[in-house]
Design a protein around this motif. Structure first.
Motif, mmCIF file in Angstrom:
data_model
loop_
_atom_site.group_PDB
_atom_site.id
_atom_site.type_symbol
_atom_site.label_atom_id
_atom_site.label_comp_id
_atom_site.label_asym_id
_atom_site.label_seq_id
_atom_site.Cartn_x
_atom_site.Cartn_y
_atom_site.Cartn_z
ATOM 1 N N ASN A 1 -22.360 -12.064 22.900
ATOM 2 C CA ASN A 1 -22.989 -11.637 21.644
ATOM 3 C C ASN A 1 -22.079 -10.643 20.947
ATOM 4 O O ASN A 1 -21.427 -9.823 21.589
ATOM 5 C CB ASN A 1 -24.344 -10.973 21.889
ATOM 6 N N HIS B 1 -30.003 -9.171 19.585
ATOM 7 C CA HIS B 1 -29.685 -9.811 20.870
ATOM 8 C C HIS B 1 -29.146 -8.805 21.874
ATOM 9 O O HIS B 1 -29.412 -8.913 23.071
ATOM 10 C CB HIS B 1 -28.680 -10.940 20.665
ATOM 11 N N ALA C 1 -27.554 -17.746 14.133
ATOM 12 C CA ALA C 1 -26.880 -17.734 15.438
ATOM 13 C C ALA C 1 -27.877 -17.293 16.499
ATOM 14 O O ALA C 1 -27.955 -16.109 16.843
ATOM 15 C CB ALA C 1 -25.683 -16.788 15.403
ATOM 16 N N GLU D 1 -21.424 -16.053 18.328
ATOM 17 C CA GLU D 1 -21.121 -16.022 16.897
ATOM 18 C C GLU D 1 -19.636 -15.799 16.592
ATOM 19 O O GLU D 1 -19.225 -15.820 15.443
ATOM 20 C CB GLU D 1 -21.987 -15.020 16.127
HETATM 21 MN MN MN Z 1 -26.219 -13.185 18.971
#
Ligand code: MN
Length: 445
Positions: A145, A168, A206, A212
């Motif tokens: 992430n 996230h 995403a 991403e």
């Molecule tokens: Mn993410």
């Protein structure tokens, strides 16, 4: 391509200025930045107490970014949206390289007092990194992430961190913490702005199982370059200016804030998450990159969502021409430009805009003869084409963004103004116009 290549490009285009006088990172640097906000990128060549320069302002003017990304200013948001689409369509995975420039220098002991970190606003609780790109790995799946978080310096190897609801990184951390483990991260300062675009990709585009960084790969025209860390199991950005290898400590909370936020108001001091830095590596002659809170954030949010909103609304409503998140509206206000094919459709566009971007609280719809980037022109449309008895939509108790002071527990009201003229256009809405001339052809003293 790294940040220094971008700065060279900006310098060549006359879009970079240097503050050569030594400045204090405590309030003075940001005081100057606040006065220069919106113009050229600013490099502070001499910052008191550090050998490294600080650069800011890359994001406060869309023309600066257009220069960096080599496209027209009005196409920027669409370029970013294409990069986000590439996540699904043809994601290019990052590569791990050896001999990373960001690891040219290794601090023997992590010591943030050697890094020029500004204390920005007068009531800020300490020096802040405002735009570092944080990379982490899902403690269960290992999916990477990438996100941006504010970080307050609280010691030579310690930072306070904000992880807002729904991010996230926070989800990763909460699962690591439940196992009693720290969450390892790298905190990357001054990567190419393509990494920043990747880091601010909305989670709707995403989801948690998507890396991403493919957004950065798309914008860079090749795989994003990462490097193995010395002390943690998460990669850093190989061409960043500085990498802090770190962990977010489980079950530890310490005061963080206040911080002068994007909303133009201070976020309160509260017990929040704590980061312990294990190693700091640097590029050769690094330039520390800071985001001056305000216009830089509005532009980055705006450019990240405008094209997406344009596509989402256009799927439902014909006639949309432009979406602009105004600076005065922080990221709570938008202007839509459209010539509604039928009466009432501007109101539908207002509803579609609120659905497309939940933080929005005020939407104005204007016709194509109104310049959405000119607040005077938009206000004129508002007072001359919006009939308050019929053209205003108010939605109470909707989900809104927590940093707006009118919002309590994420609940607030939203308002839409239909500032378009009726269909068909009555003659009384014709704007005055004059002959276009080239002033350079006239002798005017
Ligand atoms: Mn993410």
């Amino acid at each position: 391509m790294d940040l220094k290549d971008c700065l060279e490009k900006l310098e060549a285009e006359g879009r970079l200025c240097h503050v050569k006088t030594e400045v204090d990172p405590f309030h003075e640097l940001s005081g100057i930045a606040a006065r220069l906000e919106g113009g050229k990128v600013v490099q502070f060549d001499h910052v008191k107490g550090s050998e490294y320069p600080v650069v800011t302002g890359l994001w406060w003017n869309r023309d600066n970014l257009a220069c960096v990304f080599g496209c027209e200013t009005e196409r920027l948001s669409f370029l970013f949206a294409e990069a986000v689409d590439a996540l699904r369509a043809h994601p290019v995975a990052p590569v791990v390289v050896e001999d990373a420039p960001a690891q040219s220098l290794v601090m023997a002991e992590p010591d943030l007092s050697r890094i020029p970190v500004p204390t920005h606003a007068l009531r800020d609780g300490g020096p802040y990194f405002s735009n570092c790109v944080v990379i982490a790995k899902d403690p269960e799946t290992g999916v990477r992430n990438t996100s941006v978080h504010r970080l307050m310096v609280t010691g030579k190897d310690r930072l306070g961190l904000l992880m807002d609801v729904g991010r996230h990184l926070r989800n990763y951390y909460e699962r690591a913490e439940a196992m009693g483990a720290p969450l390892e991260i790298t905190i990357n300062n001054g990567p190419h702005p393509a990494f920043y675009v990747a880091a601010i990709t909305p989670s709707a585009a995403a989801p948690i199982d998507v890396d991403e960084l493919a957004v950065a790969s798309h914008l860079l025209g090749g795989p994003a370059r990462l490097c193995r860390s010395l002390t943690v199991g998460v990669e850093g950005i190989a061409d960043a200016q500085m990498i802090m290898e770190a962990e977010i400590l489980p079950h530890v909370r310490e005061p963080e804030g206040p911080f002068g936020e994007v909303s133009g108001y201070y976020a309160a001091r509260e017990d929040r998450w704590v980061v312990r830095i294990k190693a700091i590596t640097l590029n050769r002659q690094p330039v520390i990159h800071m985001l001056h809170p305000g216009r830089e954030v509005w532009n980055s949010v705006g450019l990240g969502v405008e094209a997406n909103m344009f596509q989402t609304i256009s799927r439902q409503i014909p006639g949309l021409k432009k979406v602009y998140l105004t600076h005065g509206g922080s990221h709570y206000g938008a202007v839509l430009q459209m010539d509604p094919p039928k009466n009432g459709m501007a109101k539908n566009a207002i509803l579609a805009a609120f659905a497309a971007f939940p933080p929005l609280q005020m939407v104005r719809v204007v016709n194509s003869d109104v310049n959405v980037y000119d607040p005077e022109d938009v206000e004129r449309a508002m007072v001359t084409r919006c009939d308050p008895a019929h053209d205003v939509v108010i939605i109470q108790n909707a989900f809104c963004h927590e940093l707006n002071p009118t919002v309590k527990d994420n609940i607030g009201a939203k308002i839409g103004f239909d500032c378009t003229y009726p269909v068909p256009k009555p003659p009384r809405y014709e704007k005055v116009s004059y002959m276009p001339v080239d002033l350079g052809a006239y002798d005017i003293a």
